[in-house]
Scaffold this active site. Structure first.
Site, PDB file in Angstrom:
ATOM      1  N   GLY A  50       0.863  -1.194   0.000  1.00 55.43           N
ATOM      2  CA  GLY A  50       0.000   0.000   0.000  1.00 55.43           C
ATOM      3  C   GLY A  50       0.894   1.238   0.000  1.00 55.43           C
ATOM      4  O   GLY A  50       2.065   1.175  -0.379  1.00 55.43           O
ATOM      5  N   ARG A  51       0.315   2.337   0.489  1.00 55.86           N
ATOM      6  CA  ARG A  51       1.054   3.606   0.438  1.00 55.86           C
ATOM      7  C   ARG A  51       2.355   3.541   1.224  1.00 55.86           C
ATOM      8  O   ARG A  51       3.401   4.019   0.768  1.00 55.86           O
ATOM      9  CB  ARG A  51       0.171   4.723   1.005  1.00 55.86           C
ATOM     10  N   ILE A  52       2.323   2.921   2.426  1.00 53.83           N
ATOM     11  CA  ILE A  52       3.538   2.892   3.251  1.00 53.83           C
ATOM     12  C   ILE A  52       4.559   1.926   2.641  1.00 53.83           C
ATOM     13  O   ILE A  52       5.760   2.221   2.581  1.00 53.83           O
ATOM     14  CB  ILE A  52       3.190   2.511   4.707  1.00 53.83           C
ATOM     15  N   ARG A  54       1.124  -4.717  12.041  1.00 56.94           N
ATOM     16  CA  ARG A  54       0.299  -4.970  13.225  1.00 56.94           C
ATOM     17  C   ARG A  54       0.794  -6.231  13.907  1.00 56.94           C
ATOM     18  O   ARG A  54       1.257  -7.159  13.240  1.00 56.94           O
ATOM     19  CB  ARG A  54      -1.159  -5.219  12.820  1.00 56.94           C
ATOM     20  N   GLU A  74       0.019  -6.514  22.326  1.00 56.52           N
ATOM     21  CA  GLU A  74       0.719  -5.354  22.899  1.00 56.52           C
ATOM     22  C   GLU A  74      -0.204  -4.534  23.797  1.00 56.52           C
ATOM     23  O   GLU A  74      -1.414  -4.557  23.584  1.00 56.52           O
ATOM     24  CB  GLU A  74       1.307  -4.483  21.765  1.00 56.52           C
ATOM     25  N   HIS A  87       5.612   0.508  19.235  1.00 50.37           N
ATOM     26  CA  HIS A  87       4.559   0.969  18.300  1.00 50.37           C
ATOM     27  C   HIS A  87       4.638   2.490  18.098  1.00 50.37           C
ATOM     28  O   HIS A  87       3.686   3.216  18.410  1.00 50.37           O
ATOM     29  CB  HIS A  87       3.173   0.543  18.806  1.00 50.37           C
ATOM     30  N   ILE A  88       5.776   2.922  17.540  1.00 52.50           N
ATOM     31  CA  ILE A  88       5.998   4.374  17.388  1.00 52.50           C
ATOM     32  C   ILE A  88       6.254   4.781  15.940  1.00 52.50           C
ATOM     33  O   ILE A  88       6.773   5.875  15.688  1.00 52.50           O
ATOM     34  CB  ILE A  88       7.196   4.845  18.267  1.00 52.50           C
TER      35      ILE A  88
HETATM   36  C1  GLV Z   1      -0.692   2.929  13.650  1.00 54.88           C
HETATM   37  O1  GLV Z   1      -0.398   1.822  13.915  1.00 54.88           O
HETATM   38  C2  GLV Z   1      -1.719   3.263  12.714  1.00 54.88           C
HETATM   39  O2  GLV Z   1      -2.441   2.381  12.253  1.00 54.88           O
HETATM   40  O3  GLV Z   1      -1.839   4.453  12.396  1.00 54.88           O
END
Ligand code: GLV
Length: 330
Positions: free
Chosen positions: A156-158, A240, A269, A287-288
């Site tokens: 996807g975009r990321i 995730r 988490e 998760h940052i």
């Molecule tokens: C972070 O995990 C998000 O989904 O924005």
């Protein structure tokens, strides 16, 4: 006229709360208490909207208990905390915060890849522990990043942002697997080649996971998949928890069946599988991936925009189930 009532379920920027207060009667959780489900439902009673941050489960049971609820605005791009089908059936809109976090999250994915491959945290712990007393030819020798093969699962975009960084910045050979193949222009822009999942696992020197979590992606990387990877490979998860079988990964890392992993997300988490905490060849972050001040502000602004636009004008910038807007609760 009375302002609609909304709940902000976790602590957020005070400026965002102040902005919401211009439009709504706001109950907020600026003390950031971790509410159990019964408390969340109790706090939601009579509220027309809720500002969530990704951890609050919104499902049929909660919707039935909160008949006034009309919109759930997640300050996250991922929305696996929403049962979207149940929300649509109940006429409740869900929104998320795509785009505003893409580049920042891709930066972090690449940072985690570099830290993992080049053993950044493991070597820092060694130094801080006072163990560095001489040079050694093989001290913390890691895996090459430049010119190696970058595999991306979930384009996807990321994923595309990480691909561009690898291809254009580090001369990497990029391969990817995704539910659907990208168009030729996007593939060319990312210099990425589509392969099946088995080829991705077999050929990647660095495998980055950027796919959304759903029952279909649960344990997409488990013992069988790890066994197909190169023993020199690294694995990075910025997607995730639950996409990786953390117990199987810890065992593979301990037995050096893959070289190293970088994890920003975990099953269950904020608990972390105890075996991951004892293996040295893993970089762990809480998760940052989207956590820069600018990006978190943009995410909060977009979630607030969605609440304001929907509850005052019946519109939303980033609806997840626009079909719910037509039959929305009034
Ligand atoms: C972070 O995990 C998000 O989904 O924005």
């Amino acid at each position: 006229m009375n302002k609609p009532s909304i709940l902000v379920a976790r602590a957020i920027f005070p400026e965002t709360v102040a902005r919401l207060e211009q439009h709504f009667d706001v109950s907020s959780n600026q003390a950031d208490a971790l509410w159990d489900r019964a408390t969340l439902i109790e706090k939601l009673r009579g509220k027309a909207g809720v500002f969530t941050t990704g951890g609050e489960r919104i499902d049929a049971e909660l919707l039935a208990a909160c008949p006034e609820l009309r919109i759930c605005a997640n300050m996250a791009v991922g929305y696996n905390n929403f049962d979207l089908a149940a929300m649509t059936a109940a006429g409740v809109l869900g929104t998320n915060t795509p785009d505003v976090l893409t580049e920042t999250t891709a930066d972090f994915g690449f940072a985690l890849l570099l830290a993992t491959a080049r053993r950044l945290t493991e070597s820092e712990h060694f130094l801080r522990a006072g163990q560095w007393n001489k040079w050694a030819f093989d001290m913390f020798a890691g895996a090459e990043v430049n010119g190696s093969t970058l595999g991306i699962l979930g384009m996807g975009r990321i994923g595309q942002g990480i691909a561009r960084r690898g291809a254009h910045g580090f001369g990497m050979n990029v391969i990817y697997h995704n539910r659907s193949r990208l168009d030729a222009a996007t593939e060319a822009d990312c210099k990425a080649r589509y392969v099946d999942k088995a080829t991705l696992l077999r050929e990647a020197d660095h495998l980055v996971l950027v796919l959304p979590y759903s029952p279909a992606s649960h344990h997409a990387i488990g013992a069988a998949e790890l066994a197909q990877m190169k023993p020199t490979a690294t694995l990075v998860n910025v997607a995730r928890g639950g996409i990786v079988d953390d117990a199987a990964l810890a065992q593979a890392l301990r037995e050096r069946r893959i070289a190293a992993a970088g994890l920003d997300v975990f099953e269950g988490e904020p608990r972390v599988h105890p075996d991951l905490l004892t293996v040295p060849n893993v970089v762990l972050t809480p998760h940052i991936a989207s956590a820069t001040v600018r990006t978190r502000r943009a995410m909060a602004d977009l979630a607030a925009d969605n609440l304001i636009d929907f509850l005052t004008q019946g519109q939303a910038k980033t609806p997840l189930n626009p079909e719910a807007m037509a039959g929305a609760r009034r």
